[in-house]
Write an enzyme that holds these catalytic residues in place. Structure first.
Site, PDB file in Angstrom:
ATOM      1  CE  LYS A  54      12.262   2.724  35.152  1.00 44.20           C
ATOM      2  NZ  LYS A  54      11.462   3.082  36.281  1.00 44.20           N
ATOM      3  CD  GLN A  98      11.780   3.210  40.113  1.00 46.62           C
ATOM      4  OE1 GLN A  98      12.066   3.752  38.719  1.00 46.62           O
ATOM      5  NE2 GLN A  98      11.783   1.762  40.147  1.00 46.62           N
ATOM      6  CG  ASP A 121       6.492   6.343  35.364  1.00 45.36           C
ATOM      7  OD1 ASP A 121       6.849   5.440  34.654  1.00 45.36           O
ATOM      8  OD2 ASP A 121       7.147   6.591  36.504  1.00 45.36           O
TER       9      ASP A 121
END
Ligand code: GUN
Length: 292
Positions: A54, A98, A121
């Site tokens: 990422k 994460q 997200d």
């Protein structure tokens, strides 16, 4: 019939080039560099590798990124404090924690602490709920990537039978809701579904995200179906495979995504997209005087 193999890497590269232009415009016109904060708690090799991907993708797209690493022993309060300061940091337009998190940290309190406007997200309850009404602030990245693949290949969704195999909060359920929003007839199958083939044989579009190698064999795929494989499994010999028997099913489907190189590259691409959209909204808010 031999299916068209959908090149997710090529679609992702094309979209990333377009997004880079949008980043350049933000910088030149508004003096704003989109910023993404990625929080990694603990030291799982898999999570570290996803996070590195990422950060690298951000660098290549011209997006500023900050990696915040906390030890596996970090408390929930420590993590919530970090999120709180990122929520008000004007250089940060997207916040990603994460997953998975260590067991002593409550995932939902952490996700719900992220400002909805920075939840790139798309995991916040508000964004999850928005999927039901088609009013998310951000759509979750993998389902959004699936949608973009279908759009790119000009595969119509309206009125078609979509069968989603896998009912996770991150992929299965949101994918089903997003495609239902586009007037598909959607069925969700999951690990308790009896006679999976009974349902998958109805699918014009079959989306598989079950985490089970070779779950989908040609016998349970309709001739001419579009098969989107979201599975990502590492075999004991180290090979990465999806959930679909690719070699067998490609002889029956009309389109199929490979693993790797199908949906995977689109997930990070949609994360870049959401971060840029967040920065564009920020720029618009400043221009219209809502923010300083
Ligand atoms: N862990 C596995 N996939 C994801 C993802 O898409 N986002 C986050 N935050 N964590 C993950």
């Amino acid at each position: 019939m031999s299916a068209k193999i959908i090149d997710g890497k090529a679609i992702a590269a094309k979209l990333r080039a377009e997004y880079h232009v949008r980043v350049d415009v933000l910088k030149a016109k508004h003096g704003i560099t989109p910023g993404l904060a990625v929080i990694l708690v603990g030291d799982s090799a898999a999570s570290r590798s996803y996070v590195s991907g990422k950060i690298k993708a951000c660098r290549e797209a011209g997006i500023h990124s900050e990696l915040i690493e906390l030890p596996a022993t970090a408390s929930e309060v420590e993590l919530l404090d970090r999120i709180e300061s990122l929520n008000t940091d004007p250089a940060i337009h997207g916040i990603l924690v994460q997953l998975p998190l260590p067991a002593h940290i409550g995932v939902s309190s952490v996700i719900e602490a992220i400002s909805v406007e920075k939840d790139v997200d798309g995991f916040h309850l508000y964004n999850m709920g928005g999927l039901v009404t088609g009013s998310t602030v951000f759509s979750p990245c993998t389902p959004y990537g699936v949608q973009k693949i279908l759009e790119h290949e000009n595969i119509p969704v309206e009125g078609r039978n979509v069968v989603v195999v896998g009912a996770s909060n991150i992929v299965g359920k949101p994918t089903a809701l997003m495609l239902m929003q586009q007037d598909a007839t959607v069925v969700i199958c999951h690990k308790k579904t009896r006679d999976l083939g009974h349902f998958t044989l109805l699918a014009d579009i079959l989306v598989v995200a079950a985490g089970v190698p070779n779950l989908i064999v040609p016998q349970i795929v309709r001739t001419g179906a579009v098969v989107i494989d979201v599975g990502f499994n590492r075999l004991p010999d180290g090979r990465i495979v999806g959930d679909v028997d690719f070699e067998g099913v490609k002889e029956k489907a009309s389109y199929i995504t490979p693993v790797p190189g199908g949906v995977g590259p689109m997930t990070v691409t949609m994360l870049l997209h959401n971060t840029i959209v967040s920065a564009e909204r920020f720029a618009t808010a400043i221009t219209s005087g809502f923010r300083r």
